[in-house]
Design a protein around this motif. Structure first.
Motif, PDB file in Angstrom:
ATOM      1  N   ARG A 244       0.846  -1.198   0.000  1.00 13.93           N
ATOM      2  CA  ARG A 244       0.000   0.000   0.000  1.00 13.93           C
ATOM      3  C   ARG A 244       0.879   1.245   0.000  1.00 13.93           C
ATOM      4  O   ARG A 244       0.620   2.219  -0.699  1.00 13.93           O
ATOM      5  N   GLU A 245       1.894   1.190   0.830  1.00  9.45           N
ATOM      6  CA  GLU A 245       2.774   2.335   0.974  1.00  9.45           C
ATOM      7  C   GLU A 245       3.468   2.665  -0.349  1.00  9.45           C
ATOM      8  O   GLU A 245       3.552   3.823  -0.751  1.00  9.45           O
ATOM      9  N   GLU A 248       0.968   4.116  -2.808  1.00  6.71           N
ATOM     10  CA  GLU A 248       0.665   5.505  -2.484  1.00  6.71           C
ATOM     11  C   GLU A 248       1.787   6.429  -2.954  1.00  6.71           C
ATOM     12  O   GLU A 248       1.538   7.505  -3.493  1.00  6.71           O
ATOM     13  N   ARG A 267      -4.900  -6.547  13.870  1.00  4.77           N
ATOM     14  CA  ARG A 267      -5.796  -5.431  14.145  1.00  4.77           C
ATOM     15  C   ARG A 267      -5.571  -4.254  13.227  1.00  4.77           C
ATOM     16  O   ARG A 267      -6.501  -3.545  12.845  1.00  4.77           O
ATOM     17  N   ILE A 268      -4.358  -4.072  12.851  1.00  6.77           N
ATOM     18  CA  ILE A 268      -4.037  -2.950  11.986  1.00  6.77           C
ATOM     19  C   ILE A 268      -4.808  -3.020  10.664  1.00  6.77           C
ATOM     20  O   ILE A 268      -5.127  -2.004  10.059  1.00  6.77           O
ATOM     21  N   LEU A 271      -8.178  -1.121  10.815  1.00  6.89           N
ATOM     22  CA  LEU A 271      -8.227   0.302  11.109  1.00  6.89           C
ATOM     23  C   LEU A 271      -8.858   1.177  10.030  1.00  6.89           C
ATOM     24  O   LEU A 271      -8.715   0.921   8.845  1.00  6.89           O
ATOM     25  N   ALA A 272      -9.496   2.244  10.485  1.00  3.96           N
ATOM     26  CA  ALA A 272     -10.033   3.238   9.567  1.00  3.96           C
ATOM     27  C   ALA A 272      -8.843   3.753   8.777  1.00  3.96           C
ATOM     28  O   ALA A 272      -7.772   3.990   9.323  1.00  3.96           O
ATOM     29  N   GLY A 273      -9.031   3.912   7.488  1.00  5.14           N
ATOM     30  CA  GLY A 273      -7.930   4.403   6.680  1.00  5.14           C
ATOM     31  C   GLY A 273      -7.087   3.269   6.120  1.00  5.14           C
ATOM     32  O   GLY A 273      -6.254   3.473   5.242  1.00  5.14           O
ATOM     33  N   ILE A 274      -7.298   2.070   6.626  1.00  3.32           N
ATOM     34  CA  ILE A 274      -6.546   0.914   6.140  1.00  3.32           C
ATOM     35  C   ILE A 274      -7.535  -0.080   5.541  1.00  3.32           C
ATOM     36  O   ILE A 274      -7.548  -0.301   4.347  1.00  3.32           O
TER      37      ILE A 274
ATOM     38  N   GLN B 238      -1.567   4.338  20.103  1.00  2.93           N
ATOM     39  CA  GLN B 238      -2.640   3.356  20.151  1.00  2.93           C
ATOM     40  C   GLN B 238      -3.955   4.048  20.500  1.00  2.93           C
ATOM     41  O   GLN B 238      -4.994   3.784  19.901  1.00  2.93           O
ATOM     42  N   LEU B 241      -5.251   6.225  17.710  1.00  2.00           N
ATOM     43  CA  LEU B 241      -5.890   5.392  16.692  1.00  2.00           C
ATOM     44  C   LEU B 241      -7.321   5.060  17.118  1.00  2.00           C
ATOM     45  O   LEU B 241      -8.234   5.026  16.287  1.00  2.00           O
ATOM     46  N   ARG B 244      -9.438   8.044  16.316  1.00  2.00           N
ATOM     47  CA  ARG B 244      -9.742   8.098  14.879  1.00  2.00           C
ATOM     48  C   ARG B 244     -10.890   7.156  14.553  1.00  2.00           C
ATOM     49  O   ARG B 244     -11.798   7.472  13.801  1.00  2.00           O
ATOM     50  N   GLU B 245     -10.772   5.962  15.131  1.00  2.00           N
ATOM     51  CA  GLU B 245     -11.768   4.940  14.853  1.00  2.00           C
ATOM     52  C   GLU B 245     -13.160   5.395  15.302  1.00  2.00           C
ATOM     53  O   GLU B 245     -14.138   5.237  14.583  1.00  2.00           O
ATOM     54  N   ARG B 267       5.566   3.134  14.066  1.00  2.00           N
ATOM     55  CA  ARG B 267       5.516   3.053  12.611  1.00  2.00           C
ATOM     56  C   ARG B 267       4.115   3.182  12.059  1.00  2.00           C
ATOM     57  O   ARG B 267       3.891   3.727  10.984  1.00  2.00           O
ATOM     58  N   ILE B 268       3.184   2.675  12.788  1.00  2.00           N
ATOM     59  CA  ILE B 268       1.807   2.716  12.333  1.00  2.00           C
ATOM     60  C   ILE B 268       1.334   4.156  12.111  1.00  2.00           C
ATOM     61  O   ILE B 268       0.486   4.420  11.264  1.00  2.00           O
ATOM     62  N   ARG B 270       2.905   6.387  10.735  1.00  2.00           N
ATOM     63  CA  ARG B 270       3.445   6.903   9.462  1.00  2.00           C
ATOM     64  C   ARG B 270       2.764   6.339   8.232  1.00  2.00           C
ATOM     65  O   ARG B 270       3.021   6.754   7.130  1.00  2.00           O
ATOM     66  N   LEU B 271       1.941   5.332   8.449  1.00  2.00           N
ATOM     67  CA  LEU B 271       1.317   4.635   7.325  1.00  2.00           C
ATOM     68  C   LEU B 271       0.388   5.477   6.456  1.00  2.00           C
ATOM     69  O   LEU B 271      -0.302   6.358   6.936  1.00  2.00           O
ATOM     70  N   ALA B 272       0.380   5.148   5.178  1.00  2.00           N
ATOM     71  CA  ALA B 272      -0.562   5.769   4.258  1.00  2.00           C
ATOM     72  C   ALA B 272      -1.946   5.462   4.805  1.00  2.00           C
ATOM     73  O   ALA B 272      -2.216   4.362   5.247  1.00  2.00           O
ATOM     74  N   GLY B 273      -2.795   6.473   4.797  1.00  2.00           N
ATOM     75  CA  GLY B 273      -4.135   6.242   5.299  1.00  2.00           C
ATOM     76  C   GLY B 273      -4.248   6.562   6.781  1.00  2.00           C
ATOM     77  O   GLY B 273      -5.341   6.647   7.326  1.00  2.00           O
ATOM     78  N   ILE B 274      -3.106   6.745   7.415  1.00  2.00           N
ATOM     79  CA  ILE B 274      -3.120   7.082   8.835  1.00  2.00           C
ATOM     80  C   ILE B 274      -2.475   8.457   9.011  1.00  2.00           C
ATOM     81  O   ILE B 274      -3.138   9.418   9.351  1.00  2.00           O
ATOM     82  N   ARG B 275      -1.174   8.493   8.738  1.00  2.00           N
ATOM     83  CA  ARG B 275      -0.449   9.768   8.798  1.00  2.00           C
ATOM     84  C   ARG B 275      -0.797  10.589  10.029  1.00  2.00           C
ATOM     85  O   ARG B 275      -1.291  11.716   9.944  1.00  2.00           O
TER      86      ARG B 275
END
Lengths: 328, 328
Positions: A244-245, A248, A267-268, A271-274, B238, B241, B244-245, B267-268, B270-275
């Motif tokens: 995905r990264e 993007e 769980r990740i 997540l919303a956005g994932i 955590q 997140l 957000r949810e 790291r989570i 930094r993920l696309a869709g999270i940022r």
DNA sequence: CTGAAAGCGCTAACAT
DNA sequence: ATGTTAGCGCTTTCAG
């Protein structure tokens, strides 16, 4: 030694394990004195004297992958109240490609644990058998002939994942996997089979590690290269996230331009956005089954090997969709 | 015993630790015989006999939080090649609110580790001091007077986070934290201070645990309740997140309708869709500094306590933006 | 270089 | 109900 209470060491020992044969009164006095003196029984010495360790060694491949946290939780749950403690040892996926459990398992062996639970043990079967010769082994998420194995049907999971992509109309589907280790090839095999059955050419890309970073790099190459796939089925969620990264970064949208499916349903993924489409193998259940198997093995080292295969479940979320520009 | 090689046990012991005083030839013969016989030195027995364990016990609060994986990696890196091994013990955030490190640390004590590295130890200082009395303690991410402490400046981090939100024009900012434990109040304190300095009323909400799930539930209540905030500063990623949810479930967009900032920069984030905008405390560095401190403590139990505070860094991503409907 | 003997802190028969 | 006596498998003086 807290033998200043006026009793013998035996009594202290008995009192602490609240074994029968100690009057309530004496026990109380002993515990009290111990507390006052800051005495704490030495399990190391106890295990040594008992010649049998009430300890399970748990080998986890990678702490950065949440699946292992779930497995751990399951194991702990199964061991709760059994008096058996667990000592962990974690692998290093990043080192020399992450092969060979080497040192980590070795350290468990030297600590003389009574049984080893290995979660996604890497490396060739041979080195495992060697370990299994020294101490009973329970393998999680990987079937090993003749060894207690608690695993999920990888072929079924991969088939479901690939089938889902196929059903959506994808034809250029690549499977992103890691180094070619024994016991990690079922997913790949089932993918190839499914593609073959659909009359499509399989395309397997092997990243140097089963990690986010490695997947990201490999995916970047795939997506920039010729004949770009419209879908990627990754070996696990971490790798799917890497895909995905990369997508993007190249301005590709998921799922409009590229569908991505993972594996593990950590769980990740939810997540919303994932919202990653993934195959759920219920790591927690795998862990607790492994814990139970370990307990059984501790009680009866020579019983028949457990071979427990569970069925995974594909969870469809929004990272998959029909391929762009459906034939028109 | 592999004393069938024709040499005494002493020699075997020496050979394995490749201590001086064994001819190269003998050593080779011994190692060879050991391999053939499947002999492996028993570290349990060795530690017992030596009366000093070359082992550090590492207590991790929660495997589901990636920060702890980073800390672990740092510790391992620092210990690499030192011959010191680490045994892990992980807490259970979900059990009875996750308070009291209790059993977990206790088990480390009973295993007679030479030093304990505790990452985000929970519970009152008192129980820690008690543990520290039995064995040297190195506290990570939490400062404890008189104990080796490797931590990050939480007040600075929280100030940066709150300041960022303030700069964007937010006025209704809530700080979402967990149970009120000692050593976990700096962030909250700095937040209150920053709000106060800005002439704004602080609003702190305490979830029952420092987890995703607890944060999600708490956030749902906050966002549905009256006087909805336009920004939430969570105690860790955590929890952010979880916010957000909850926001997503209510149809609120991040950052348009709600800004969210986390802490840890795992790291989570930094993920696309999270940022996720977050405060980076460099857990890996904290871990390796702790590992080094543990080694030093092992070598010199009575040296002065280390007190190492590092500066965190706010990383702005796309989960924060000016509040909706800026005054107009 | 090599070996004998004592002992680490406990447990497990076996007495008392 | 409580104490005695051997070890568990190693490391460590201290002598050959």
């Amino acid at each position: 030694m807290a033998r200043e209470v006026g009793v013998s060491r035996t009594l202290v020992s008995f009192a602490f394990r609240n074994a029968p044969g100690v009057s309530e009164e004496t026990r109380h006095a002993i515990l009290e004195a111990a507390r006052r003196l800051g005495y704490r029984p030495n399990r190391i010495a106890a295990d040594l004297a008992r010649k049998r360790a009430a300890t399970v060694g748990l080998y986890l491949l990678d702490l950065h992958n949440e699946v292992y946290a779930d497995i751990f939780a399951g194991v702990r749950e199964a061991l709760e109240g059994s008096g058996v403690r667990v000592i962990l040892s974690v692998g290093d996926v990043r080192r020399r490609g992450g092969a060979e459990p080497g040192d980590e398992v070795e350290s468990l062996l030297e600590a003389r644990v009574g049984v080893i639970i290995a979660a996604t043990l890497t490396g060739p079967d041979a080195s495992l058998r060697e370990a299994a010769a020294a101490v009973p082994l329970v393998s999680v998420a990987r079937r090993i002939e003749g060894v207690d194995s608690i695993y999920s049907d990888d072929a079924a999971g991969a088939r479901a994942a690939t089938g889902h992509l196929l059903d959506l109309g994808h034809t250029r589907i690549v499977h992103l996997t890691g180094p070619r280790w024994e016991g990690h090839t079922e997913r790949q095999r089932a993918y190839r089979e499914a593609m073959h059955d659909a009359g499509l050419p399989p395309r397997v890309v092997a990243a140097p590690e089963f990690t986010f970073e490695a997947a990201q790099a490999a995916a970047a190459r795939i997506l920039e290269g010729p004949d770009r796939p419209t879908a990627v089925f990754a070996h696990n969620d971490q790798m799917a996230l890497g895909v995905r990264e990369a997508a993007e970064a190249l301005g590709l949208r998921v799922p409009e331009d590229l569908s991505v499916v993972g594996y593990d349903d950590s769980r990740i993924a939810r997540l919303a956005g994932i919202r990653l489409t993934s195959v759920d193998l219920d790591a927690h259940a795998l862990g607790s089954a492994a814990g139970a198997a370990a307990l059984a093995r501790l009680a009866d080292p020579s019983g028949p090997a457990v071979d427990r295969c569970s069925a995974p479940r594909l969870v469809v979320r929004t990272s998959t969709a029909p391929p762009p520009q459906p034939r028109r």
